[in-house]
Design a protein around this motif. Structure first.
Motif, PDB file in Angstrom:
ATOM      1  N   ASP A 128      45.478   2.898  12.268  1.00  0.00           N
ATOM      2  CA  ASP A 128      46.368   2.836  13.359  1.00  0.00           C
ATOM      3  C   ASP A 128      46.897   4.313  13.849  1.00  0.00           C
ATOM      4  OD1 ASP A 128      48.128   3.078  11.467  1.00  0.00           O
ATOM      5  OD2 ASP A 128      49.457   1.809  12.168  1.00  0.00           O
ATOM      6  N   MET A 129      46.649   5.308  13.184  1.00  0.00           N
ATOM      7  CA  MET A 129      46.837   6.787  13.723  1.00  0.00           C
ATOM      8  C   MET A 129      46.785   6.990  15.063  1.00  0.00           C
ATOM      9  SD  MET A 129      45.446  10.322  12.778  1.00  0.00           S
ATOM     10  CE  MET A 129      44.513  10.137  14.251  1.00  0.00           C
ATOM     11  N   GLU A 130      47.929   7.504  15.632  1.00  0.00           N
ATOM     12  CA  GLU A 130      47.810   7.991  16.932  1.00  0.00           C
ATOM     13  C   GLU A 130      48.819   9.020  17.309  1.00  0.00           C
ATOM     14  OE1 GLU A 130      48.302   6.341  21.621  1.00  0.00           O
ATOM     15  OE2 GLU A 130      48.279   4.818  19.966  1.00  0.00           O
ATOM     16  N   VAL A 188      51.849  13.586   7.505  1.00  0.00           N
ATOM     17  CA  VAL A 188      52.703  13.399   8.773  1.00  0.00           C
ATOM     18  C   VAL A 188      52.770  11.856   9.350  1.00  0.00           C
ATOM     19  CG1 VAL A 188      52.674  14.083  11.117  1.00  0.00           C
ATOM     20  CG2 VAL A 188      51.721  15.671   9.423  1.00  0.00           C
ATOM     21  N   SER A 189      53.914  11.436   9.338  1.00  0.00           N
ATOM     22  CA  SER A 189      54.118   9.912   9.505  1.00  0.00           C
ATOM     23  C   SER A 189      54.636   9.582  10.939  1.00  0.00           C
ATOM     24  CB  SER A 189      55.029   9.357   8.567  1.00  0.00           C
ATOM     25  OG  SER A 189      54.547   9.428   7.285  1.00  0.00           O
ATOM     26  N   ALA A 190      54.592   8.348  11.397  1.00  0.00           N
ATOM     27  CA  ALA A 190      55.095   7.943  12.584  1.00  0.00           C
ATOM     28  C   ALA A 190      56.495   8.519  12.967  1.00  0.00           C
ATOM     29  CB  ALA A 190      55.246   6.557  12.873  1.00  0.00           C
ATOM     30  N   GLY A 191      56.558   9.355  13.976  1.00  0.00           N
ATOM     31  CA  GLY A 191      57.865   9.918  14.338  1.00  0.00           C
ATOM     32  C   GLY A 191      58.222  11.329  13.997  1.00  0.00           C
ATOM     33  N   ASP A 192      57.306  11.949  12.961  1.00  0.00           N
ATOM     34  CA  ASP A 192      57.158  13.004  12.587  1.00  0.00           C
ATOM     35  C   ASP A 192      56.943  14.255  13.782  1.00  0.00           C
ATOM     36  OD1 ASP A 192      57.832  12.264  10.301  1.00  0.00           O
ATOM     37  OD2 ASP A 192      56.385  12.926   9.159  1.00  0.00           O
ATOM     38  N   CYS A 193      57.230  15.502  13.865  1.00  0.00           N
ATOM     39  CA  CYS A 193      56.648  16.492  14.734  1.00  0.00           C
ATOM     40  C   CYS A 193      56.391  17.904  14.095  1.00  0.00           C
ATOM     41  CB  CYS A 193      57.788  16.749  15.726  1.00  0.00           C
ATOM     42  SG  CYS A 193      57.275  18.183  16.854  1.00  0.00           S
ATOM     43  N   VAL A 194      55.061  18.113  14.102  1.00  0.00           N
ATOM     44  CA  VAL A 194      54.800  19.291  13.399  1.00  0.00           C
ATOM     45  C   VAL A 194      54.242  20.566  14.272  1.00  0.00           C
ATOM     46  CG1 VAL A 194      52.802  20.422  12.015  1.00  0.00           C
ATOM     47  CG2 VAL A 194      53.669  17.872  11.499  1.00  0.00           C
ATOM     48  N   HIS A 195      55.110  21.795  14.363  1.00  0.00           N
ATOM     49  CA  HIS A 195      54.600  22.652  14.940  1.00  0.00           C
ATOM     50  C   HIS A 195      53.702  23.625  14.096  1.00  0.00           C
ATOM     51  CE1 HIS A 195      55.201  26.961  15.873  1.00  0.00           C
ATOM     52  NE2 HIS A 195      55.044  26.720  17.077  1.00  0.00           N
ATOM     53  N   TRP A 207      49.749   7.357   9.995  1.00  0.00           N
ATOM     54  CA  TRP A 207      50.125   8.565   9.427  1.00  0.00           C
ATOM     55  C   TRP A 207      48.801   9.301   9.211  1.00  0.00           C
ATOM     56  CZ3 TRP A 207      46.741   8.691   5.491  1.00  0.00           C
ATOM     57  CH2 TRP A 207      46.373   7.693   4.902  1.00  0.00           C
ATOM     58  N   ALA A 208      48.888  10.589   9.116  1.00  0.00           N
ATOM     59  CA  ALA A 208      47.860  11.399   8.590  1.00  0.00           C
ATOM     60  C   ALA A 208      48.301  12.576   7.665  1.00  0.00           C
ATOM     61  CB  ALA A 208      47.466  12.458  10.055  1.00  0.00           C
ATOM     62  N   LYS A 209      47.219  12.705   6.697  1.00  0.00           N
ATOM     63  CA  LYS A 209      47.497  13.987   5.680  1.00  0.00           C
ATOM     64  C   LYS A 209      46.607  15.219   6.129  1.00  0.00           C
ATOM     65  CE  LYS A 209      47.921  10.602   2.035  1.00  0.00           C
ATOM     66  NZ  LYS A 209      47.608   9.988   0.591  1.00  0.00           N
ATOM     67  N   PHE A 210      47.375  16.227   6.017  1.00  0.00           N
ATOM     68  CA  PHE A 210      46.957  17.617   6.202  1.00  0.00           C
ATOM     69  C   PHE A 210      47.088  18.550   5.078  1.00  0.00           C
ATOM     70  CE2 PHE A 210      48.307  15.880  10.502  1.00  0.00           C
ATOM     71  CZ  PHE A 210      47.495  16.380  11.377  1.00  0.00           C
ATOM     72  N   MET A 211      46.178  19.477   4.925  1.00  0.00           N
ATOM     73  CA  MET A 211      46.577  20.606   4.251  1.00  0.00           C
ATOM     74  C   MET A 211      46.594  21.556   5.147  1.00  0.00           C
ATOM     75  SD  MET A 211      46.196  19.642   1.014  1.00  0.00           S
ATOM     76  CE  MET A 211      46.222  21.192   0.362  1.00  0.00           C
ATOM     77  N   PRO A 258      50.675  29.705  15.224  1.00  0.00           N
ATOM     78  CA  PRO A 258      49.077  30.282  15.582  1.00  0.00           C
ATOM     79  C   PRO A 258      48.600  30.778  14.241  1.00  0.00           C
ATOM     80  CG  PRO A 258      50.805  30.903  17.181  1.00  0.00           C
ATOM     81  CD  PRO A 258      51.853  30.271  16.001  1.00  0.00           C
ATOM     82  N   GLY A 259      47.319  30.327  14.413  1.00  0.00           N
ATOM     83  CA  GLY A 259      46.397  31.002  13.332  1.00  0.00           C
ATOM     84  C   GLY A 259      46.380  30.254  12.082  1.00  0.00           C
ATOM     85  N   ILE A 260      47.338  29.307  11.829  1.00  0.00           N
ATOM     86  CA  ILE A 260      47.375  28.524  10.586  1.00  0.00           C
ATOM     87  C   ILE A 260      45.971  27.895  10.197  1.00  0.00           C
ATOM     88  CG2 ILE A 260      48.400  26.516  11.323  1.00  0.00           C
ATOM     89  CD1 ILE A 260      50.119  26.323   8.775  1.00  0.00           C
ATOM     90  N   ARG A 261      45.704  28.006   9.059  1.00  0.00           N
ATOM     91  CA  ARG A 261      44.367  27.315   8.710  1.00  0.00           C
ATOM     92  C   ARG A 261      44.899  25.895   7.933  1.00  0.00           C
ATOM     93  NH1 ARG A 261      42.664  31.259   4.098  1.00  0.00           N
ATOM     94  NH2 ARG A 261      44.946  31.224   3.634  1.00  0.00           N
ATOM     95  N   HIS A 262      43.871  24.896   8.481  1.00  0.00           N
ATOM     96  CA  HIS A 262      44.507  23.791   8.376  1.00  0.00           C
ATOM     97  C   HIS A 262      43.322  22.742   8.181  1.00  0.00           C
ATOM     98  CE1 HIS A 262      44.842  23.784  12.440  1.00  0.00           C
ATOM     99  NE2 HIS A 262      44.278  22.720  12.565  1.00  0.00           N
ATOM    100  N   PHE A 263      43.562  21.508   7.703  1.00  0.00           N
ATOM    101  CA  PHE A 263      42.474  20.273   7.345  1.00  0.00           C
ATOM    102  C   PHE A 263      42.924  19.127   7.322  1.00  0.00           C
ATOM    103  CE2 PHE A 263      38.177  20.395   4.803  1.00  0.00           C
ATOM    104  CZ  PHE A 263      38.103  18.746   4.997  1.00  0.00           C
ATOM    105  N   LEU A 264      42.697  18.236   8.440  1.00  0.00           N
ATOM    106  CA  LEU A 264      43.114  17.046   8.617  1.00  0.00           C
ATOM    107  C   LEU A 264      42.147  16.117   7.532  1.00  0.00           C
ATOM    108  CD1 LEU A 264      44.372  14.789  11.544  1.00  0.00           C
ATOM    109  CD2 LEU A 264      43.216  13.716   9.665  1.00  0.00           C
ATOM    110  N   PHE A 265      42.492  15.448   6.548  1.00  0.00           N
ATOM    111  CA  PHE A 265      41.543  15.085   5.741  1.00  0.00           C
ATOM    112  C   PHE A 265      41.661  13.404   5.343  1.00  0.00           C
ATOM    113  CE2 PHE A 265      44.913  16.220   2.812  1.00  0.00           C
ATOM    114  CZ  PHE A 265      45.065  15.146   2.002  1.00  0.00           C
ATOM    115  N   ASP A 266      42.833  12.751   5.908  1.00  0.00           N
ATOM    116  CA  ASP A 266      42.876  11.485   5.591  1.00  0.00           C
ATOM    117  C   ASP A 266      43.852  10.960   6.856  1.00  0.00           C
ATOM    118  OD1 ASP A 266      42.636   8.773   4.589  1.00  0.00           O
ATOM    119  OD2 ASP A 266      44.140   9.315   2.718  1.00  0.00           O
ATOM    120  N   TYR A 267      43.696   9.552   7.071  1.00  0.00           N
ATOM    121  CA  TYR A 267      44.690   8.976   8.298  1.00  0.00           C
ATOM    122  C   TYR A 267      44.330   7.723   8.386  1.00  0.00           C
ATOM    123  CZ  TYR A 267      40.099   9.484  10.609  1.00  0.00           C
ATOM    124  OH  TYR A 267      38.948   9.495  11.020  1.00  0.00           O
ATOM    125  N   SER A 268      45.483   6.767   8.892  1.00  0.00           N
ATOM    126  CA  SER A 268      45.424   5.531   8.679  1.00  0.00           C
ATOM    127  C   SER A 268      44.690   4.931   9.829  1.00  0.00           C
ATOM    128  CB  SER A 268      46.713   5.095   8.663  1.00  0.00           C
ATOM    129  OG  SER A 268      47.538   5.370  10.151  1.00  0.00           O
TER     130      SER A 268
END
Length: 140
Positions: free
Chosen positions: A110-112, A88-95, A76-80, A98-108
């Motif tokens: 085994d995240m892939e 966002v967990s295993a099996g999830d899809c995120v679109h 899993w990973a946590k985004f703002m 374009p241009g969305i401001r974001h920050f990946l701040f945490d993850y497991s």
């Protein structure tokens, strides 16, 4: 109809390419799937996996891209996304629009995930913080 002269066939097996450092983030490893070469830079597809525990995360940024999806394969990973915390967990899809401001701040550990972006040479642009970021979960 699709113009097949502008792309080539590509078949990359797990043993064909290695995970390497030197990608966009030093705390991740990246495995090229051959799509950028096959599409002459129209699209990139790569696998991304955790390499180090999250300390600071990606920082606030946006991508200059026409299309981007992330499909979480393991962990899993946590985004703002703007001011919305998103797990966002295993099996999830995120679109990522374009241009969305974001920050990946945490993850497991085994995240892939599979990331597909167009164009292949998309740019990453740092942006001003949108909101405060929660602390990452320490790895044990």
């Amino acid at each position: 109809m699709l113009d097949r002269t502008k792309t080539t066939f590509s078949h990359v097996k797990p043993t064909d390419t290695d995970y390497v450092s030197g990608g966009l983030r030093d705390f991740f490893l990246y495995r090229d799937l051959g799509v950028a070469e096959a599409t002459h830079g129209k699209v990139i597809a790569h696998l991304v996996k955790a390499n180090m525990a999250p300390e600071k995360g990606t920082g606030w940024h946006r991508h200059e891209a026409e299309f981007q999806i992330v499909i979480m394969l393991k962990g899993w990973a946590k985004f703002m996304y703007e001011d919305q915390e998103t797990l966002v967990s295993a099996g999830d899809c995120v679109h990522q629009r374009p241009g969305i401001r974001h920050f990946l701040f945490d993850y497991s550990p085994d995240m892939e995930y599979l990331e597909i972006v167009s164009p292949a040479d998309f740019k990453t642009v740092d942006v001003e913080p949108v909101c405060a970021i929660p602390d990452p979960t320490p790895w044990k």
